[in-house]
Design an enzyme around this catalytic site. Structure first.
Site, short mmCIF file in Angstrom:
data_model
loop_
_atom_site.label_atom_id
_atom_site.label_comp_id
_atom_site.label_asym_id
_atom_site.label_seq_id
_atom_site.Cartn_x
_atom_site.Cartn_y
_atom_site.Cartn_z
N THR A 147 0.55 -1.21 0.09
CA THR A 147 0.00 0.10 0.01
C THR A 147 0.82 1.29 0.08
O THR A 147 0.47 2.34 -0.62
CB THR A 147 -1.00 -0.04 1.02
OG1 THR A 147 -0.17 0.03 2.41
CG2 THR A 147 -2.04 -1.02 1.20
N CYS A 148 1.95 1.27 0.75
CA CYS A 148 2.91 2.45 0.60
C CYS A 148 3.39 2.73 -0.58
O CYS A 148 3.53 3.95 -0.91
CB CYS A 148 4.06 2.10 1.69
SG CYS A 148 3.44 1.92 3.35
N PHE A 149 3.46 1.75 -1.38
CA PHE A 149 3.92 2.11 -3.01
C PHE A 149 3.09 2.06 -3.93
O PHE A 149 3.25 2.13 -5.07
CB PHE A 149 5.17 0.96 -3.10
CG PHE A 149 6.22 1.07 -2.22
CD1 PHE A 149 7.22 1.91 -2.14
CD2 PHE A 149 6.33 0.10 -1.16
CE1 PHE A 149 8.06 2.00 -1.12
CE2 PHE A 149 7.36 0.14 -0.14
CZ PHE A 149 8.13 1.08 -0.18
#
Length: 249
Positions: A208-210
Site C-alpha cells: 500500500t505504501c508504494f
C-alpha cells in the site's frame, strides 16, 4: 441555526423545550401553573453536553433550581449552549478545510462539489486508474493476464472497486484527475518460483505504501476475479506490505 437544527442531535432537549412552550401556552388553564412547577422542580441551571460532561450556565448553576418565572430563559440558554458546544471543533475543521480550499470559494460550492474536490469521486474510474498505471520491466499492458485484470476490475461493482483500492492503496477514492495523482499505480510480477510456476494457486499481494500490486499470471478471467475478490475482501489490514517468508501464499 435554531431549535430545528438541534432536533437531529438532541431530541430530548428539544422535547423538553417543546413541552415548556406547550405548558406556557396553557399556563392560564386549570392546573397549568402546577404543570410548569412540576417540570421545573427537577431542573437546574446546567445541561449535559454531547460528551456527557455537565456544564453550568453560570457559577453555581448546578445547584440553583429553575422556576416558573424564568423557565423561558432556561429553555433559550439550553438551546443556545447545545448549539454552540462544538464551536471550537467546527472552527478547527474550518481552518483545516480552508488550508486546502480558499474560504471565499466555499460559498460557491454545493456540498457534493466540495466533497469531490476534497475527497475525490465516490465512483472509482477504472479508465483513469489505467491511465495512471505503470508496469514492471518484464510486463506489458498487452500481456494476457494484464488485459484480464482490467476486464475483471471493470466488471466489479463500485463497492468492490473501492475495496480493491483499499487493498492496494489503503484508500477508497481516486484523485479527481490524472494530474492529482501523487504516485502511479504499479503492477509487478510476483517474486519466487511458486507464483510464477503455479500462478492459480497464489493470491495477489499489495504494497500500500508504494501503491503496488504483485499480480500472478492467472489462467482465466474467472480465476482472476476469484483471487482479486478474495484478496480485497478478506485482507483488510496492511500487514501484507512486505513478504515475510518464501512459502507465503
Amino acid at each position: 441555526v435554531g431549535l430545528e437544527d438541534l432536533r437531529d442531535i438532541d431530541h430530548s432537549a428539544v422535547a423538553l423545550v417543546d413541552t415548556f412552550m406547550a405548558a406556557q401556552r396553557g399556563a392560564d388553564a386549570p392546573n397549568g401553573t402546577e404543570m410548569l412547577e412540576a417540570m421545573c422542580e427537577e431542573l437546574r441551571w446546567s445541561a449535559s453536553m454531547s460528551d456527557g460532561t455537565e456544564v453550568e450556565f453560570f457559577p453555581g448553576g448546578k445547584t440553583k433550581k429553575v422556576d416558573v418565572r424564568n423557565c423561558s430563559l432556561y429553555a433559550n440558554v439550553l438551546v443556545e449552549s447545545r448549539l454552540r458546544e462544538s464551536e471550537n471543533a467546527v472552527a478547527a475543521v474550518r481552518d483545516g478545510l480552508t488550508s486546502i480550499i480558499p474560504a471565499p470559494v466555499l460559498p460557491l460550492l454545493t456540498g457534493e462539489e466540495l466533497e469531490r474536490l476534497v475527497c475525490g469521486s465516490p465512483e472509482l474510474d477504472v479508465e483513469l486508474l489505467k491511465q495512471c498505471t505503470e508496469y514492471d520491466d518484464d510486463l506489458r499492458e498487452s500481456d494476457a493476464h494484464i488485459q484480464s485484470f482490467w476486464r475483471v476490475l471493470g466488471s466489479f461493482s463500485n463497492a468492490n472497486r473501492q475495496r480493491f483500492l483499499r487493498f492496494v492503496w489503503a484508500r477508497s477514492r481516486l484523485p479527481g484527475t490524472k494530474a492529482e495523482f501523487s504516485q502511479r499505480f504499479k503492477i509487478q510480477a510476483p517474486v519466487g518460483e511458486g507464483p510464477r510456476e503455479s500462478p492459480d494457486e497464489y493470491l495477489p499481494k499489495a504494497a500500500t505504501c508504494f501503491f503496488a500490486l504483485s499480480l500472478p499470471r492467472y489462467s482465466s478471467d474467472e480465476v482472476m476475479r476469484e483471487k482479486l475478490l478474495y484478496a480485497c475482501t478478506e485482507c483488510l489490514a496492511m500487514d501484507g506490505d512486505f513478504r515475510l517468508t518464501d512459502s507465503e501464499h
